[in-house]
Design a protein around this motif. Structure first.
Motif, PDB file in Angstrom:
ATOM      1  N   TYR A 256       0.843  -1.197   0.000  1.00 59.49           N
ATOM      2  CA  TYR A 256       0.000   0.000   0.000  1.00 59.49           C
ATOM      3  C   TYR A 256       0.879   1.247   0.000  1.00 59.49           C
ATOM      4  O   TYR A 256       1.975   1.271   0.554  1.00 59.49           O
ATOM      5  CB  TYR A 256      -0.988   0.009   1.172  1.00 59.49           C
TER       6      TYR A 256
ATOM      7  N   GLY B 132      -2.733   1.159  -6.956  1.00 59.43           N
ATOM      8  CA  GLY B 132      -2.966   2.250  -6.029  1.00 59.43           C
ATOM      9  C   GLY B 132      -2.430   3.586  -6.493  1.00 59.43           C
ATOM     10  O   GLY B 132      -2.879   4.637  -6.019  1.00 59.43           O
TER      11      GLY B 132
ATOM     12  N   ASP C 159      -2.337  -1.666  -3.404  1.00 56.75           N
ATOM     13  CA  ASP C 159      -2.344  -2.493  -4.612  1.00 56.75           C
ATOM     14  C   ASP C 159      -3.061  -3.783  -4.226  1.00 56.75           C
ATOM     15  O   ASP C 159      -2.529  -4.588  -3.452  1.00 56.75           O
ATOM     16  CB  ASP C 159      -0.925  -2.832  -5.067  1.00 56.75           C
TER      17      ASP C 159
ATOM     18  N   CYS D  51      -3.442   3.972  -0.349  1.00 56.78           N
ATOM     19  CA  CYS D  51      -3.861   3.462  -1.657  1.00 56.78           C
ATOM     20  C   CYS D  51      -3.237   2.083  -1.886  1.00 56.78           C
ATOM     21  O   CYS D  51      -2.097   1.975  -2.351  1.00 56.78           O
ATOM     22  CB  CYS D  51      -3.416   4.412  -2.761  1.00 56.78           C
TER      23      CYS D  51
ATOM     24  N   VAL E  79      -9.203   2.688  -3.383  1.00 58.55           N
ATOM     25  CA  VAL E  79      -9.017   1.334  -3.912  1.00 58.55           C
ATOM     26  C   VAL E  79      -9.363   1.317  -5.396  1.00 58.55           C
ATOM     27  O   VAL E  79     -10.442   1.765  -5.803  1.00 58.55           O
ATOM     28  CB  VAL E  79      -9.862   0.313  -3.129  1.00 58.55           C
ATOM     29  N   HIS E  80      -8.451   0.772  -6.169  1.00 57.92           N
ATOM     30  CA  HIS E  80      -8.467   0.876  -7.632  1.00 57.92           C
ATOM     31  C   HIS E  80      -9.363  -0.155  -8.301  1.00 57.92           C
ATOM     32  O   HIS E  80      -9.956  -1.028  -7.667  1.00 57.92           O
ATOM     33  CB  HIS E  80      -7.033   0.727  -8.158  1.00 57.92           C
TER      34      HIS E  80
END
Length: 310
Positions: free
Chosen positions: A25, A47, A67, A65, A40-41
């Protein structure tokens, strides 16, 4: 805050039925700030998609953010069958326990929004999952994580089959590229629904998606994430929609629904239903964009920032 600053990279160890894995993160802002914003992607992103939004908000929030597992700097799962929302929710619960937020807001693009809905309405989500699949594996706790605000970026409980088919066509493609420019061109071709961007913005969007390995530029994610997507039957998709509606209906914080005006995943009719079913929700539509707004341009970042800071 100095906009030139880069985020800090850290990792948290999570569990799946197949064993342990690390989730990466990216963290912006004061690490002692207990006012946390989780961004959150989407399915095949990372991220780092939220760099622009994070720089805007890092003076007020500790912006985190991740991953999602199987993407970016995070580990890949030994068993790709667990690339599913219940596993992602479990990982986010572990991350939140590490962060110990005093207050928690959430911005989720596409898949990230599904995770946010499931997490916020975790009690309803868990009960529905157990009713459908008694041995579903990693499930959220009986009580949902309390969110103060939730942004759903071009996603809702109902996902249109045409959009899912379009996305599925490129997710499992393991193509390699001889140059970064070729990789950018391929991402651009698959991402026209993102709407107009400058050449520099397209390069930024591709920068973390195609790391160089052995003189080739390759996808950052485990292409096996496509297996869970492609294996879903029409019946499972319909049941999953009902589960997501239950989770959405249980959300009790302010919700901002951002929709690309040309989105093929989130229709205007679905947004209207979401507004009817949850009086705490409001919507913002982005002209000239499909699935999904990238939250780079000011006319996309400003409404989200204003909502979170209000």
């Amino acid at each position: 805050m100095d906009a030139s600053l880069e985020p800090r990279l850290d990792f948290v160890t999570c569990a799946s039925p197949a064993g342990l894995h690390r989730m990466a993160y990216w963290e912006w802002g004061d690490p002692a700030n207990d006012r946390v914003l989780l961004c959150v992607h989407g399915l095949t992103r990372t991220g780092r998609d939220f760099d622009t939004l994070a720089r805007r908000l890092a003076g007020r929030y500790r912006v985190v953010c991740p991953d999602v597992v199987g993407r970016g700097r995070s580990d890949w799962l030994v068993n790709p069958a667990f690339y599913t929302v219940p596993q992602y929710v479990s990982d986010m619960v572990t991350l939140i326990a590490r962060l110990r937020p005093g207050s928690l807001a959430w911005v989720g693009t596409s898949m990230g929004g599904l995770i946010g809905m499931a997490l916020s309405g975790a009690g309803a989500f868990a009960k529905a999952m157990l009713a459908m699949r008694p041995h579903a594996g990693m499930l959220p706790p009986d009580q949902g994580i309390r969110l103060d605000k939730l942004v759903l970026n071009d996603v809702g409980p109902r996902l249109e089959n045409g959009a899912l088919s379009r996305i599925g066509q490129y997710v499992g493609d393991s193509s390699e590229f001889a140059s970064f420019q070729d990789a950018v061109a391929a991402m651009r071709a698959n991402s026209q629904t993102f709407g107009p961007h400058t050449d520099a913005q397209w390069a930024d969007l591709a920068k973390y998606l195609y790391p160089e390995q052995g003189g080739k530029w390759v996808k950052h994610y485990d292409v096996a994430i496509s297996q869970a997507l492609s294996s879903q039957t029409a019946e499972e998709l319909a049941a999953g929609e009902q589960i997501l509606w239950r989770s959405y209906d249980a959300i009790d914080c302010p919700v901002l629904i951002v929709r690309g005006a040309q989105s093929d995943l989130l229709t205007r009719a679905t947004v209207d239903e979401m507004l009817k079913r949850n009086p705490r929700a409001r919507a913002h539509e982005v002209a000239g964009v499909g699935h999904a707004p990238t939250l780079i341009a000011d006319d996309q970042v400003n409404p989200v920032a204003d909502f979170l800071l209000a």
